[in-house]
Design a protein around this motif. Structure first.
Motif, PDB file in Angstrom:
ATOM      1  N   ALA A  58      52.702 -76.702 -28.411  1.00 24.09           N
ATOM      2  CA  ALA A  58      52.356 -75.883 -29.310  1.00 24.09           C
ATOM      3  C   ALA A  58      50.937 -74.878 -29.405  1.00 24.09           C
ATOM      4  O   ALA A  58      50.894 -73.710 -29.753  1.00 24.09           O
ATOM      5  CB  ALA A  58      52.256 -76.885 -30.637  1.00 24.09           C
ATOM      6  N   ARG A  59      50.042 -75.781 -28.750  1.00 26.22           N
ATOM      7  CA  ARG A  59      48.663 -74.936 -28.462  1.00 26.22           C
ATOM      8  C   ARG A  59      48.744 -74.106 -27.303  1.00 26.22           C
ATOM      9  O   ARG A  59      48.015 -72.982 -27.503  1.00 26.22           O
ATOM     10  CB  ARG A  59      47.660 -76.082 -28.449  1.00 26.22           C
ATOM     11  N   LEU A  60      49.523 -74.512 -26.310  1.00 26.12           N
ATOM     12  CA  LEU A  60      49.434 -73.515 -25.262  1.00 26.12           C
ATOM     13  C   LEU A  60      50.300 -72.155 -25.555  1.00 26.12           C
ATOM     14  O   LEU A  60      50.052 -71.078 -25.272  1.00 26.12           O
ATOM     15  CB  LEU A  60      50.472 -74.077 -23.926  1.00 26.12           C
ATOM     16  N   ARG A  61      51.211 -72.290 -26.561  1.00 26.84           N
ATOM     17  CA  ARG A  61      51.982 -70.844 -26.882  1.00 26.84           C
ATOM     18  C   ARG A  61      51.042 -69.872 -27.742  1.00 26.84           C
ATOM     19  O   ARG A  61      51.027 -68.838 -27.632  1.00 26.84           O
ATOM     20  CB  ARG A  61      52.920 -71.304 -28.045  1.00 26.84           C
ATOM     21  N   ARG A  62      49.884 -70.583 -28.094  1.00 22.24           N
ATOM     22  CA  ARG A  62      48.849 -69.464 -28.672  1.00 22.24           C
ATOM     23  C   ARG A  62      48.035 -68.966 -27.971  1.00 22.24           C
ATOM     24  O   ARG A  62      47.148 -68.237 -28.355  1.00 22.24           O
ATOM     25  CB  ARG A  62      48.238 -70.549 -29.873  1.00 22.24           C
ATOM     26  N   LEU A  63      47.989 -69.470 -26.600  1.00 26.96           N
ATOM     27  CA  LEU A  63      46.958 -68.536 -25.565  1.00 26.96           C
ATOM     28  C   LEU A  63      47.527 -67.452 -25.459  1.00 26.96           C
ATOM     29  O   LEU A  63      48.546 -67.400 -24.989  1.00 26.96           O
ATOM     30  CB  LEU A  63      46.634 -69.723 -24.597  1.00 26.96           C
ATOM     31  N   ARG A  64      46.533 -66.523 -25.349  1.00 29.06           N
ATOM     32  CA  ARG A  64      46.866 -65.075 -25.073  1.00 29.06           C
ATOM     33  C   ARG A  64      47.399 -64.843 -23.722  1.00 29.06           C
ATOM     34  O   ARG A  64      48.165 -64.132 -23.346  1.00 29.06           O
ATOM     35  CB  ARG A  64      45.687 -64.189 -25.388  1.00 29.06           C
ATOM     36  N   PRO A  65      46.859 -65.594 -22.645  1.00 30.90           N
ATOM     37  CA  PRO A  65      47.334 -65.648 -21.414  1.00 30.90           C
ATOM     38  C   PRO A  65      48.457 -66.127 -20.813  1.00 30.90           C
ATOM     39  O   PRO A  65      49.205 -65.810 -19.942  1.00 30.90           O
ATOM     40  CB  PRO A  65      46.285 -66.175 -20.708  1.00 30.90           C
ATOM     41  N   VAL A  66      49.226 -66.942 -21.941  1.00 26.43           N
ATOM     42  CA  VAL A  66      50.422 -67.629 -21.861  1.00 26.43           C
ATOM     43  C   VAL A  66      51.593 -66.564 -22.186  1.00 26.43           C
ATOM     44  O   VAL A  66      51.584 -66.176 -23.255  1.00 26.43           O
ATOM     45  CB  VAL A  66      50.445 -68.803 -22.479  1.00 26.43           C
ATOM     46  N   LEU A  67      52.383 -65.974 -21.187  1.00 31.12           N
ATOM     47  CA  LEU A  67      53.194 -64.888 -21.594  1.00 31.12           C
ATOM     48  C   LEU A  67      54.545 -65.076 -21.882  1.00 31.12           C
ATOM     49  O   LEU A  67      55.318 -64.366 -22.579  1.00 31.12           O
ATOM     50  CB  LEU A  67      53.338 -64.028 -20.257  1.00 31.12           C
ATOM     51  N   GLU A  68      55.036 -66.343 -21.814  1.00 27.80           N
ATOM     52  CA  GLU A  68      56.367 -66.803 -22.144  1.00 27.80           C
ATOM     53  C   GLU A  68      56.529 -68.368 -22.359  1.00 27.80           C
ATOM     54  O   GLU A  68      55.495 -68.829 -22.357  1.00 27.80           O
ATOM     55  CB  GLU A  68      57.479 -66.912 -20.807  1.00 27.80           C
ATOM     56  N   GLU A  69      57.576 -68.522 -23.276  1.00 32.83           N
ATOM     57  CA  GLU A  69      57.789 -69.913 -23.766  1.00 32.83           C
ATOM     58  C   GLU A  69      57.692 -70.966 -22.527  1.00 32.83           C
ATOM     59  O   GLU A  69      58.224 -70.721 -21.661  1.00 32.83           O
ATOM     60  CB  GLU A  69      59.146 -70.175 -24.359  1.00 32.83           C
ATOM     61  N   PRO A  70      56.785 -71.995 -22.625  1.00 29.13           N
ATOM     62  CA  PRO A  70      56.618 -72.794 -21.534  1.00 29.13           C
ATOM     63  C   PRO A  70      57.789 -73.846 -21.422  1.00 29.13           C
ATOM     64  O   PRO A  70      58.982 -73.725 -22.300  1.00 29.13           O
ATOM     65  CB  PRO A  70      55.347 -73.870 -22.113  1.00 29.13           C
ATOM     66  N   VAL A  71      58.229 -74.223 -20.169  1.00 28.64           N
ATOM     67  CA  VAL A  71      59.354 -74.906 -19.784  1.00 28.64           C
ATOM     68  C   VAL A  71      58.643 -76.458 -19.583  1.00 28.64           C
ATOM     69  O   VAL A  71      58.021 -76.831 -18.617  1.00 28.64           O
ATOM     70  CB  VAL A  71      59.966 -74.339 -18.515  1.00 28.64           C
ATOM     71  N   LEU A  72      59.306 -77.220 -20.165  1.00 26.45           N
ATOM     72  CA  LEU A  72      59.029 -78.749 -20.189  1.00 26.45           C
ATOM     73  C   LEU A  72      60.214 -79.375 -19.660  1.00 26.45           C
ATOM     74  O   LEU A  72      61.203 -79.301 -20.207  1.00 26.45           O
ATOM     75  CB  LEU A  72      58.739 -79.161 -21.427  1.00 26.45           C
ATOM     76  N   LEU A  73      60.104 -80.347 -18.498  1.00 29.75           N
ATOM     77  CA  LEU A  73      61.092 -81.324 -17.766  1.00 29.75           C
ATOM     78  C   LEU A  73      60.365 -82.718 -17.902  1.00 29.75           C
ATOM     79  O   LEU A  73      59.210 -82.648 -17.789  1.00 29.75           O
ATOM     80  CB  LEU A  73      61.604 -80.661 -16.634  1.00 29.75           C
ATOM     81  N   ARG A  74      61.029 -83.490 -17.982  1.00 30.95           N
ATOM     82  CA  ARG A  74      60.770 -84.972 -17.897  1.00 30.95           C
ATOM     83  C   ARG A  74      60.765 -85.429 -16.302  1.00 30.95           C
ATOM     84  O   ARG A  74      61.735 -85.000 -15.462  1.00 30.95           O
ATOM     85  CB  ARG A  74      61.394 -85.799 -18.554  1.00 30.95           C
ATOM     86  N   ILE A  75      59.833 -86.232 -15.773  1.00 29.04           N
ATOM     87  CA  ILE A  75      60.041 -86.715 -14.795  1.00 29.04           C
ATOM     88  C   ILE A  75      60.393 -88.206 -14.653  1.00 29.04           C
ATOM     89  O   ILE A  75      59.629 -89.115 -15.339  1.00 29.04           O
ATOM     90  CB  ILE A  75      58.655 -86.824 -14.052  1.00 29.04           C
ATOM     91  N   ALA A  76      61.634 -88.551 -13.922  1.00 30.21           N
ATOM     92  CA  ALA A  76      62.216 -89.942 -14.235  1.00 30.21           C
ATOM     93  C   ALA A  76      61.292 -90.900 -13.381  1.00 30.21           C
ATOM     94  O   ALA A  76      60.797 -90.881 -12.509  1.00 30.21           O
ATOM     95  CB  ALA A  76      63.393 -89.899 -13.371  1.00 30.21           C
ATOM     96  N   GLU A  77      61.208 -92.166 -13.946  1.00 35.66           N
ATOM     97  CA  GLU A  77      60.653 -93.235 -13.592  1.00 35.66           C
ATOM     98  C   GLU A  77      61.388 -94.453 -13.639  1.00 35.66           C
ATOM     99  O   GLU A  77      61.159 -95.456 -14.052  1.00 35.66           O
ATOM    100  CB  GLU A  77      59.147 -93.580 -14.253  1.00 35.66           C
TER     101      GLU A  77
END
Length: 442
Positions: free
Chosen positions: A420-439
């Motif tokens: 949510a906070r990264l979306r507000r950063l001006r240098p972030v140009l696109e919606e972030p992509v989040l994936l989980r890493i299995a454990e």
């Protein structure tokens, strides 16, 4: 002594229904010899009786009134294969109120109305069998309710949607974009014209709801889950994952902490170590790993969809229905048994996001200029998200870079706040992509 005849009605003669009719017709002599009864395919309900089908069905056996099959006192076993939840619910409840055995392949129906269906079956002496609702020909429901009945289940996870698994496999093997592979999947019949139920994760979520009920005796609705699809995954994600030693699969994960008595059910793309056996399950195949506290880990792999695989599971339930009607099989199939067995302690609570922990992969498209990484690191630090590694490469758009961060262990709430906070950063140009890493344990 005369041999009893059991009459079967099929509500829905689409791909699965035709498969059931075909295989029951071909295998009927052997099944009758094994079961000690006569089996009669009595009626089939269809929208259009004149439509051409892959099996020959006498016109006298067809009807456009599916509810008439449910109400017919001469029909012993009703197969609900119409799909959807409205008419399917009416058919199921009508048949159960008359004490019939209902066989269903409809995971959406069970997810939406399972509690009502089992209550109706209990009240009126009907039975509801649903092996075909999850993972096609893999007998996972029988495994949970019968073969593994001595166990509690801390972890169940796996590939529950063959369409998504096919798309992800092709994207990786061909280095092809999602939209291209999706189009190919539609032409080959692996994806529906409206693919959203599959690729957005809802089909897998419905199946996960059924498995969670079987394992833990509670209904978890999709809105109580984390549900994410595969549409934003790119070939670059596969390259990044491979560089880190992972593959990417859409997984359903059912996790229960028996100490805190919390349960989480989620569906999302997941980075799996390339050495993990589930990471090697490709194409339209499904795979389900079940961790039991007595047996340890068991693994089930097979075709998760398609006419023959699903018909196999439906016919398996018909065989169980025959045994029930002949009083040769006990209460293990009933919803009462599932709930009594699963609730050896108080029903679990849904785990809050801050209690769902793991490692994460985060891809950002950012302006290619000094200071961007430090600004991103400041955001993650404020949310107590610790960065484990960084991969930087050129992005497809001019003047941009792709940043891939992996994290140490964190939790869902911290990552939601971070994004949510990264979306507000001006240098972030696109919606972030989040994936989980299995454990997961191997």
């Amino acid at each position: 002594m005369s041999v009893r005849t059991l009459r079967i009605g099929l509500c829905g003669l689409g791909t699965v229904g035709q498969g059931v009719w075909k295989h029951l017709t071909a295998d009927r002599p052997e099944l009758e010899a094994r079961l000690g009864v006569k089996l009669e395919l009595a009626r089939g309900a269809v929208r259009n009786p004149k439509k051409r089908r892959s099996v020959r069905i006498p016109a006298s056996k067809l009807t456009t009134d599916a509810l008439a099959i449910a109400r017919d006192p001469s029909i012993d076993i009703v197969c609900e294969l119409v799909g959807g939840t409205d008419l399917a619910r009416e058919i199921t409840l009508e048949a159960l109120r008359r004490g019939k055995v209902v066989v269903s392949a409809n995971k959406a129906l069970i997810c939406a109305h399972g509690a009502e269906i089992f209550a109706t079956a209990r009240e009126h002496g009907g039975r509801f069998l649903f092996e075909a609702s999850v993972a096609g020909g893999i007998p996972i429901i029988k495994a949970l309710r019968e073969g593994l009945v001595a166990n509690r289940f801390p972890l169940i996870y796996g590939i529950l949607n063959g369409t998504c698994n096919y798309i992800l496999t092709q994207m990786e093997e061909r280095d092809a974009p999602y939209t291209q592979v999706l189009g190919d999947a539609k032409r080959l019949g692996y994806a529906e014209a409206d693919e959203s139920l599959d690729v957005e994760g809802w089909d897998a979520a419905h199946k996960a709801s059924v498995l969670a009920y079987l394992a833990h005796g509670v209904w978890v609705r999709p809105e109580q889950m984390i549900v994410e699809g595969i549409a934003r995954i790119t070939p670059a994600d596969f390259k990044n994952a491979n560089a880190l030693g992972f593959g990417i699969k859409l997984l359903a994960v059912i996790w229960r902490d028996f100490e805190t008595n919390e349960l989480s059910v989620r569906v999302h793309p997941t980075l799996l170590p390339e050495s993990h056996v589930v990471a090697k399950v490709n194409g339209v195949f499904n795979a389900i790993s079940v961790q039991g506290d007595v047996v340890g880990t068991t693994l089930y792999i097979g075709r998760g969809a398609g006419q023959d695989a699903t018909a196999s599971a439906v016919i398996s339930d018909i065989v169980d229905a025959v045994a029930l009607l002949r009083r040769q099989k006990g209460e293990m199939i009933d919803g009462d048994f599932i709930e009594t067995t699963a609730r050896r302690q108080a029903p679990p609570r849904i785990a809050p996001p801050e209690h769902i922990e793991g490692r994460y992969y985060l891809r950002l498209t950012v302006e290619d200029k000094p200071g961007v990484l430090s600004a991103i690191a400041a955001v993650t630090a404020r949310q107590h998200v610790s960065i484990a590694s960084v991969i930087q490469s050129p992005a497809e758009r001019a003047g941009a870079a792709s940043l891939v961060l992996t994290t140490h262990r964190s939790n869902e709430r911290a990552l939601r706040n971070t994004i949510a906070r990264l979306r507000r950063l001006r240098p972030v140009l696109e919606e972030p992509v989040l994936l989980r890493i299995a454990e997961f344990p191997e």
